[in-house]
Design an enzyme around this catalytic site. Structure first.
Site, PDB file in Angstrom:
ATOM      1  N   SER A   3       0.824  -1.211   0.000  1.00 14.46           N
ATOM      2  CA  SER A   3       0.000   0.000   0.000  1.00 14.46           C
ATOM      3  C   SER A   3       0.859   1.262   0.000  1.00 14.46           C
ATOM      4  O   SER A   3       2.027   1.246   0.398  1.00 14.46           O
ATOM      5  CB  SER A   3      -0.929   0.021   1.211  1.00 14.46           C
ATOM      6  OG  SER A   3      -1.639  -1.184   1.334  1.00 14.46           O
TER       7      SER A   3
HETATM    8  N1  SAH Z   1      -0.626  -4.766   4.350  1.00  5.97           N
HETATM    9  C1  SAH Z   1       0.062  -5.044   3.100  1.00  5.97           C
HETATM   10  C2  SAH Z   1      -0.756  -4.661   1.884  1.00  5.97           C
HETATM   11  C3  SAH Z   1      -1.269  -5.874   1.289  1.00  5.97           C
HETATM   12  S1  SAH Z   1      -2.298  -5.785  -0.133  1.00  5.97           S
HETATM   13  C4  SAH Z   1       1.426  -4.415   3.054  1.00  5.97           C
HETATM   14  O1  SAH Z   1       1.814  -3.714   3.993  1.00  5.97           O
HETATM   15  O2  SAH Z   1       2.159  -4.678   2.099  1.00  5.97           O
HETATM   16  C5  SAH Z   1      -3.627  -6.801   0.454  1.00  5.97           C
HETATM   17  C6  SAH Z   1      -3.296  -8.240   0.775  1.00  5.97           C
HETATM   18  O3  SAH Z   1      -4.499  -8.830   1.279  1.00  5.97           O
HETATM   19  C7  SAH Z   1      -2.871  -9.105  -0.412  1.00  5.97           C
HETATM   20  O4  SAH Z   1      -1.631  -9.694  -0.123  1.00  5.97           O
HETATM   21  C8  SAH Z   1      -3.985 -10.171  -0.516  1.00  5.97           C
HETATM   22  O5  SAH Z   1      -3.495 -11.444  -0.912  1.00  5.97           O
HETATM   23  C9  SAH Z   1      -4.510 -10.200   0.900  1.00  5.97           C
HETATM   24  N2  SAH Z   1      -5.875 -10.716   1.106  1.00  5.97           N
HETATM   25  C10 SAH Z   1      -6.978 -10.583   0.311  1.00  5.97           C
HETATM   26  N3  SAH Z   1      -8.034 -11.189   0.875  1.00  5.97           N
HETATM   27  C11 SAH Z   1      -7.601 -11.716   2.072  1.00  5.97           C
HETATM   28  C12 SAH Z   1      -8.236 -12.466   3.125  1.00  5.97           C
HETATM   29  N4  SAH Z   1      -9.519 -12.808   3.086  1.00  5.97           N
HETATM   30  N5  SAH Z   1      -7.481 -12.827   4.195  1.00  5.97           N
HETATM   31  C13 SAH Z   1      -6.161 -12.503   4.269  1.00  5.97           C
HETATM   32  N6  SAH Z   1      -5.514 -11.806   3.307  1.00  5.97           N
HETATM   33  C14 SAH Z   1      -6.231 -11.422   2.214  1.00  5.97           C
END
Ligand code: SAH
Length: 212
Positions: free
Chosen positions: A59
């Site tokens: 993000s």
């Molecule tokens: N917090 C992260 C941003 C991740 S983007 C950072 O600091 O880099 C969002 C992430 O959520 C992705 O990796 C995706 O695979 C995950 N995601 C989507 N649905 C999800 C769910 N139901 N449970 C856990 N992770 C999920």
């Protein structure tokens, strides 16, 4: 490495309105370049979301800072993150002195990030699974941070929030979301504040979007 660039990033997001000193301090300390693919390292300190592979993103720092600030955290709080992704957000929470639990549904991202967190010596509790269901075993949480966009606020997460705790979650359609800041006043009594215009990748799961 990249110390000047990191300080410039802190200045930039503080100008954009982030005032929580503990959040700014963590952004100034966590080496974001460790959390992006090699080819992206020279972009690591731009205030931008970057691809981390598997169609997912790390993000934008401003968004991460805004969501973290909204939780009104104090050191020692138990925080649940849904969507570990690169591990950057979780690393910031650790720097701020939180007890961090983070769930990632994508197996490849999960293992890649677990390896990185171990290498960096970051003590984050991680699990591979559907984060829309929360992490019952360790509930309640003082803060819950959902880093992917959801169609609704999952009931399981509402339940696992401690009284007095806050959750930030992007809610909307698959392309644009409103950030909801949810405060649990007492069991079954929630206050919800809306912050418009953020964009996140979809939250996929039993209480999220269907997969494909
Ligand atoms: N917090 C992260 C941003 C991740 S983007 C950072 O600091 O880099 C969002 C992430 O959520 C992705 O990796 C995706 O695979 C995950 N995601 C989507 N649905 C999800 C769910 N139901 N449970 C856990 N992770 C999920």
């Amino acid at each position: 490495m990249y110390e000047t660039e990191r300080q410039d990033l802190v200045d930039k997001i503080s100008l954009k309105g982030i005032y929580d000193i503990s959040v700014l301090k963590a952004i100034g300390e966590v080496e974001r370049h460790n959390f992006v693919p090699d080819a992206m390292k020279h972009h690591a300190y731009k205030d931008a979301a970057l691809p981390i592979g598997y169609g997912q993103t790390i993000s934008q720092p401003y968004t991460v800072a805004f969501m973290t600030q909204a939780l009104r955290l104090k050191p020692g709080y138990k925080v649940l993150e849904i969507g570990t992704g690169s591990g950057y957000q979780a690393a910031l929470l650790i720097k701020m002195g939180m007890d961090v639990y983070s769930i990632e549904r994508n197996v490849d991202i999960f293992y890649q990030t677990r390896k990185l967190l171990d290498k960096l010596g970051l003590r984050i509790n991680t699990k591979c699974g559907d984060g829309t269901l929360g992490w019952e075993e360790y509930a309640p949480f003082n803060g819950i941070l959902v880093t992917a966009g959801s169609p609704t606020i999952p009931k399981s997460l509402m339940k696992q929030l401690a009284v007095g705790g806050k959750m930030v979650i992007p809610v909307g359609n698959k392309y644009s979301q409103i950030l909801k800041i949810v405060t649990k006043i007492e069991e079954e009594n929630f206050e919800v504040e809306d912050v418009p215009e953020f964009a996140f990748v979809p939250l996929i799961g039993r209480e999220g979007w269907k997969d494909k």
